[in-house]
Scaffold this active site. Sequence first.
Site, PDB file in Angstrom:
ATOM      1  N   LYS A  29       0.845  -1.202   0.000  1.00 48.27           N
ATOM      2  CA  LYS A  29       0.000   0.000   0.000  1.00 48.27           C
ATOM      3  C   LYS A  29       0.881   1.252   0.000  1.00 48.27           C
ATOM      4  O   LYS A  29       2.106   1.168   0.206  1.00 48.27           O
ATOM      5  CB  LYS A  29      -0.928  -0.069   1.217  1.00 48.27           C
ATOM      6  CG  LYS A  29      -1.917  -1.251   1.153  1.00 48.27           C
ATOM      7  CD  LYS A  29      -2.792  -1.323   2.401  1.00 48.27           C
ATOM      8  CE  LYS A  29      -3.788  -2.469   2.331  1.00 48.27           C
ATOM      9  NZ  LYS A  29      -4.640  -2.522   3.554  1.00 48.27           N
ATOM     10  N   TYR A  69     -12.298  -2.812  -3.119  1.00 50.03           N
ATOM     11  CA  TYR A  69     -12.824  -2.858  -1.746  1.00 50.03           C
ATOM     12  C   TYR A  69     -14.350  -2.763  -1.693  1.00 50.03           C
ATOM     13  O   TYR A  69     -14.910  -2.341  -0.674  1.00 50.03           O
ATOM     14  CB  TYR A  69     -12.187  -1.731  -0.922  1.00 50.03           C
ATOM     15  CG  TYR A  69     -10.765  -2.028  -0.481  1.00 50.03           C
ATOM     16  CD1 TYR A  69     -10.469  -3.142   0.313  1.00 50.03           C
ATOM     17  CD2 TYR A  69      -9.711  -1.179  -0.836  1.00 50.03           C
ATOM     18  CE1 TYR A  69      -9.175  -3.411   0.731  1.00 50.03           C
ATOM     19  CE2 TYR A  69      -8.403  -1.454  -0.419  1.00 50.03           C
ATOM     20  CZ  TYR A  69      -8.152  -2.565   0.367  1.00 50.03           C
ATOM     21  OH  TYR A  69      -6.862  -2.820   0.787  1.00 50.03           O
ATOM     22  N   PHE A  77     -15.362   3.648   7.493  1.00 51.53           N
ATOM     23  CA  PHE A  77     -13.998   4.029   7.100  1.00 51.53           C
ATOM     24  C   PHE A  77     -13.767   3.938   5.589  1.00 51.53           C
ATOM     25  O   PHE A  77     -12.665   4.229   5.126  1.00 51.53           O
ATOM     26  CB  PHE A  77     -12.971   3.169   7.854  1.00 51.53           C
ATOM     27  CG  PHE A  77     -13.108   1.671   7.616  1.00 51.53           C
ATOM     28  CD1 PHE A  77     -12.597   1.073   6.473  1.00 51.53           C
ATOM     29  CD2 PHE A  77     -13.752   0.868   8.555  1.00 51.53           C
ATOM     30  CE1 PHE A  77     -12.721  -0.292   6.255  1.00 51.53           C
ATOM     31  CE2 PHE A  77     -13.878  -0.510   8.341  1.00 51.53           C
ATOM     32  CZ  PHE A  77     -13.362  -1.085   7.182  1.00 51.53           C
ATOM     33  N   ARG A 105      -1.465 -14.686   3.996  1.00 54.60           N
ATOM     34  CA  ARG A 105      -2.228 -14.024   5.068  1.00 54.60           C
ATOM     35  C   ARG A 105      -1.501 -14.199   6.411  1.00 54.60           C
ATOM     36  O   ARG A 105      -1.484 -13.291   7.239  1.00 54.60           O
ATOM     37  CB  ARG A 105      -3.637 -14.612   5.173  1.00 54.60           C
ATOM     38  CG  ARG A 105      -4.490 -14.406   3.935  1.00 54.60           C
ATOM     39  CD  ARG A 105      -5.177 -13.083   3.857  1.00 54.60           C
ATOM     40  NE  ARG A 105      -6.193 -12.891   4.862  1.00 54.60           N
ATOM     41  CZ  ARG A 105      -6.951 -11.783   4.937  1.00 54.60           C
ATOM     42  NH1 ARG A 105      -6.786 -10.798   4.052  1.00 54.60           N
ATOM     43  NH2 ARG A 105      -7.854 -11.655   5.883  1.00 54.60           N
ATOM     44  N   THR A 111      -5.197  -7.835  10.628  1.00 54.77           N
ATOM     45  CA  THR A 111      -5.546  -6.541  10.024  1.00 54.77           C
ATOM     46  C   THR A 111      -5.061  -5.379  10.886  1.00 54.77           C
ATOM     47  O   THR A 111      -4.527  -4.391  10.369  1.00 54.77           O
ATOM     48  CB  THR A 111      -7.082  -6.465   9.832  1.00 54.77           C
ATOM     49  OG1 THR A 111      -7.498  -7.588   9.063  1.00 54.77           O
ATOM     50  CG2 THR A 111      -7.491  -5.178   9.134  1.00 54.77           C
ATOM     51  N   ARG A 122       2.905  -7.039   9.158  1.00 56.56           N
ATOM     52  CA  ARG A 122       2.235  -5.969   9.919  1.00 56.56           C
ATOM     53  C   ARG A 122       2.722  -5.930  11.368  1.00 56.56           C
ATOM     54  O   ARG A 122       2.854  -4.850  11.956  1.00 56.56           O
ATOM     55  CB  ARG A 122       0.720  -6.161   9.863  1.00 56.56           C
ATOM     56  CG  ARG A 122       0.131  -5.837   8.480  1.00 56.56           C
ATOM     57  CD  ARG A 122      -1.316  -6.292   8.402  1.00 56.56           C
ATOM     58  NE  ARG A 122      -1.974  -5.922   7.156  1.00 56.56           N
ATOM     59  CZ  ARG A 122      -3.124  -6.442   6.750  1.00 56.56           C
ATOM     60  NH1 ARG A 122      -3.736  -7.367   7.465  1.00 56.56           N
ATOM     61  NH2 ARG A 122      -3.672  -6.054   5.605  1.00 56.56           N
ATOM     62  N   ASN A 132      -1.706  -0.171   7.310  1.00 58.75           N
ATOM     63  CA  ASN A 132      -1.188  -1.518   7.586  1.00 58.75           C
ATOM     64  C   ASN A 132      -0.359  -2.123   6.456  1.00 58.75           C
ATOM     65  O   ASN A 132      -0.205  -3.337   6.353  1.00 58.75           O
ATOM     66  CB  ASN A 132      -2.307  -2.446   8.081  1.00 58.75           C
ATOM     67  CG  ASN A 132      -3.411  -2.653   7.061  1.00 58.75           C
ATOM     68  OD1 ASN A 132      -3.324  -2.144   5.945  1.00 58.75           O
ATOM     69  ND2 ASN A 132      -4.428  -3.396   7.430  1.00 58.75           N
ATOM     70  N   HIS A 135      -1.648  -5.592   1.431  1.00 65.95           N
ATOM     71  CA  HIS A 135      -2.904  -6.320   1.208  1.00 65.95           C
ATOM     72  C   HIS A 135      -2.582  -7.733   0.739  1.00 65.95           C
ATOM     73  O   HIS A 135      -1.639  -7.932  -0.027  1.00 65.95           O
ATOM     74  CB  HIS A 135      -3.737  -5.625   0.119  1.00 65.95           C
ATOM     75  CG  HIS A 135      -4.837  -6.506  -0.419  1.00 65.95           C
ATOM     76  ND1 HIS A 135      -6.055  -6.650   0.208  1.00 65.95           N
ATOM     77  CD2 HIS A 135      -4.892  -7.338  -1.508  1.00 65.95           C
ATOM     78  CE1 HIS A 135      -6.805  -7.510  -0.474  1.00 65.95           C
ATOM     79  NE2 HIS A 135      -6.127  -7.945  -1.518  1.00 65.95           N
ATOM     80  N   GLU A 146      -8.862 -10.741  -8.059  1.00 65.09           N
ATOM     81  CA  GLU A 146      -8.096  -9.506  -7.861  1.00 65.09           C
ATOM     82  C   GLU A 146      -6.950  -9.399  -8.858  1.00 65.09           C
ATOM     83  O   GLU A 146      -6.640  -8.304  -9.345  1.00 65.09           O
ATOM     84  CB  GLU A 146      -7.583  -9.442  -6.411  1.00 65.09           C
ATOM     85  CG  GLU A 146      -8.730  -9.248  -5.410  1.00 65.09           C
ATOM     86  CD  GLU A 146      -8.302  -9.402  -3.954  1.00 65.09           C
ATOM     87  OE1 GLU A 146      -7.111  -9.641  -3.676  1.00 65.09           O
ATOM     88  OE2 GLU A 146      -9.189  -9.288  -3.080  1.00 65.09           O
TER      89      GLU A 146
END
Length: 169
Positions: A29, A69, A77, A105, A111, A122, A132, A135, A146
Amino acid sequence: RPQSTRTGIFLPHLVASMEDVEVSYIMIKPDGVQRGLVGEIISRFEKKGFLLKGLKLFQCPKDLAEEHYKDLKDKSFFPKLIDYITSGPVVCMAWEGVGVVASARKLIGATNPLQAEPGTIRGDLAVQTGRNVVHGSDSPDNGQREIALWFKEGELCQWVSAQASWLRE
Ligand code: ADP
């Protein structure tokens, strides 16, 4: 059984080249890019033994962020999330491997970075849910979806790593 993609033909639903192989869409990100964490984050997936099939630095347009998203569009948010993801370049990646979706993951961590275990990306590199750094797709189907969303035909490379026979018996 999916047709081998070693032919070099890109069909999103056939992107994984063997039946037990999945693909995951991993994205660094804008905070990860701005903080100089690109090499560190890529390195974790490389060292684990996954295969990099696609990689680009990319300024995400608003409509793509909203599509990516869309399941979160009713969350309070959501507008901030779209601003965050479009606030600077992201690094888009397609990673292939056995169990890559769940494993990525785990490598990424929870998260909320304050709840993410030390040793995860993270857990080691971030402090807030809204920043964070990375993704990762949450299911094999979403991995395919995706990657088809973020990459164009021809942007993925079909190749075999020289390490392949040292990673799997
Ligand atoms: P993950 O990215 O771990 O799969 P989610 O799918 O629940 O998590 O959320 C997607 C992204 O939305 C998160 O990575 C984070 O950037 C953002 N997000 C989730 N919850 C919040 C929140 N409460 N406040 C701000 N941003 C959030």
